[in-house]
Scaffold this motif. Sequence first.
Motif, PDB file in Angstrom:
ATOM      1  N   GLN A  62     -12.316   0.993  12.079  1.00 12.69           N
ATOM      2  CA  GLN A  62     -12.268   2.321  11.468  1.00 12.69           C
ATOM      3  C   GLN A  62     -11.125   2.412  10.472  1.00 12.69           C
ATOM      4  OE1 GLN A  62     -12.035   4.942  14.877  1.00 12.69           O
ATOM      5  NE2 GLN A  62     -14.256   5.210  14.937  1.00 12.69           N
ATOM      6  N   PHE A  63      -9.964   1.881  10.824  1.00 16.49           N
ATOM      7  CA  PHE A  63      -8.797   1.918   9.948  1.00 16.49           C
ATOM      8  C   PHE A  63      -9.086   1.226   8.618  1.00 16.49           C
ATOM      9  CE2 PHE A  63      -4.815   0.057   8.368  1.00 16.49           C
ATOM     10  CZ  PHE A  63      -4.021   1.185   8.283  1.00 16.49           C
ATOM     11  N   ILE A  95       1.370  -0.022  26.786  1.00 14.43           N
ATOM     12  CA  ILE A  95       1.972  -0.181  25.462  1.00 14.43           C
ATOM     13  C   ILE A  95       2.731   1.090  25.132  1.00 14.43           C
ATOM     14  CG2 ILE A  95       1.483  -0.366  22.981  1.00 14.43           C
ATOM     15  CD1 ILE A  95      -1.007  -1.952  23.694  1.00 14.43           C
ATOM     16  N   THR A  96       3.931   0.935  24.597  1.00 11.98           N
ATOM     17  CA  THR A  96       4.645   2.100  24.084  1.00 11.98           C
ATOM     18  C   THR A  96       4.628   2.020  22.563  1.00 11.98           C
ATOM     19  OG1 THR A  96       6.778   0.964  24.225  1.00 11.98           O
ATOM     20  CG2 THR A  96       6.160   2.336  26.091  1.00 11.98           C
ATOM     21  N   ALA A  97       4.316   3.128  21.945  1.00 16.19           N
ATOM     22  CA  ALA A  97       4.262   3.196  20.487  1.00 16.19           C
ATOM     23  C   ALA A  97       5.133   4.359  20.039  1.00 16.19           C
ATOM     24  CB  ALA A  97       2.825   3.391  20.014  1.00 16.19           C
ATOM     25  N   ASP A  98       5.660   4.265  18.837  1.00 13.39           N
ATOM     26  CA  ASP A  98       6.460   5.367  18.322  1.00 13.39           C
ATOM     27  C   ASP A  98       5.710   6.073  17.202  1.00 13.39           C
ATOM     28  OD1 ASP A  98       6.787   3.861  16.004  1.00 13.39           O
ATOM     29  OD2 ASP A  98       8.838   3.272  16.455  1.00 13.39           O
ATOM     30  N   ARG A  99       6.309   7.116  16.676  1.00 13.44           N
ATOM     31  CA  ARG A  99       5.633   7.938  15.658  1.00 13.44           C
ATOM     32  C   ARG A  99       5.355   7.169  14.379  1.00 13.44           C
ATOM     33  NH1 ARG A  99       9.679   9.452  12.161  1.00 13.44           N
ATOM     34  NH2 ARG A  99      11.748   9.425  13.049  1.00 13.44           N
ATOM     35  N   ASP A 100       6.141   6.132  14.082  1.00 15.98           N
ATOM     36  CA  ASP A 100       5.939   5.358  12.856  1.00 15.98           C
ATOM     37  C   ASP A 100       4.679   4.494  12.910  1.00 15.98           C
ATOM     38  OD1 ASP A 100       8.221   6.338  11.619  1.00 15.98           O
ATOM     39  OD2 ASP A 100       9.491   4.790  12.495  1.00 15.98           O
ATOM     40  N   THR A 101       4.186   4.195  14.107  1.00 23.44           N
ATOM     41  CA  THR A 101       3.004   3.351  14.232  1.00 23.44           C
ATOM     42  C   THR A 101       1.774   4.140  14.667  1.00 23.44           C
ATOM     43  OG1 THR A 101       3.565   2.786  16.505  1.00 23.44           O
ATOM     44  CG2 THR A 101       4.363   1.304  14.775  1.00 23.44           C
ATOM     45  N   ALA A 102       1.876   5.450  14.742  1.00 19.16           N
ATOM     46  CA  ALA A 102       0.755   6.273  15.208  1.00 19.16           C
ATOM     47  C   ALA A 102      -0.461   6.164  14.295  1.00 19.16           C
ATOM     48  CB  ALA A 102       1.196   7.727  15.336  1.00 19.16           C
ATOM     49  N   SER A 103      -0.256   5.887  13.022  1.00 17.75           N
ATOM     50  CA  SER A 103      -1.381   5.821  12.087  1.00 17.75           C
ATOM     51  C   SER A 103      -1.894   4.386  11.888  1.00 17.75           C
ATOM     52  CB  SER A 103      -0.981   6.413  10.735  1.00 17.75           C
ATOM     53  OG  SER A 103       0.045   5.628  10.161  1.00 17.75           O
ATOM     54  N   VAL A 104      -1.359   3.439  12.631  1.00 16.46           N
ATOM     55  CA  VAL A 104      -1.729   2.035  12.504  1.00 16.46           C
ATOM     56  C   VAL A 104      -2.468   1.604  13.771  1.00 16.46           C
ATOM     57  CG1 VAL A 104      -0.811  -0.300  12.181  1.00 16.46           C
ATOM     58  CG2 VAL A 104       0.325   1.630  11.102  1.00 16.46           C
ATOM     59  N   PRO A 105      -3.542   0.833  13.653  1.00 18.61           N
ATOM     60  CA  PRO A 105      -4.249   0.369  14.846  1.00 18.61           C
ATOM     61  C   PRO A 105      -3.322  -0.393  15.793  1.00 18.61           C
ATOM     62  CG  PRO A 105      -5.552  -0.088  12.898  1.00 18.61           C
ATOM     63  CD  PRO A 105      -4.201   0.382  12.420  1.00 18.61           C
TER      64      PRO A 105
END
Length: 172
Positions: A62-63, A95-105
């Motif tokens: 989708q990305f 998995i922990t993700a931060d706000r900078d990677t929220a738009s990346v698969p």
Amino acid sequence: MATIQELKSVLKETLENRGVLGQIQARVRAEVFNALDDQTDPRPPLSNENMLINELVREYLQFNKYKYTESVLLAESGQPTTPLDRQFLTNELNITADRDTASVPLLYGIIAHFLNQNKKDKASARSSTHRRQPSPSRFRTSQLAAERDLDFPSTSHGLEAEPLEVRGAGGR
């Protein structure tokens, strides 16, 4: 008067220049697949692991706007048409993700994590003092690089229960 071959050539060139020839070909392949798909041959049940893997692949497709490939994946795999929630995926996969990677698969972060871990392991093997740390590698596609410069630092990798951290450049 133009020949049929010349008309075909001009049409093909026009569609290529507009960037739609590949989309048309993918759509035709998807439709042919759907027409040939034997609905009488039951698919095996979709395991939890396969559902998670398919969802990571779907997010990536989708990305990158691979919508016809995604449609074939959904038709062939039996994956539900409604995507799983990203928060659910990160919880299930630890998995922990931060706000900078929220738009990346999530696949980009997973790949970057293991590429960084591999570089870290190689650097540790070369250095007996372990003082030298490799610099974080950059994992990007041309589209990602155009949007922003993403940097996924390597994470410590000890116990299996430790979460995989997916962080962007602002998460240091």
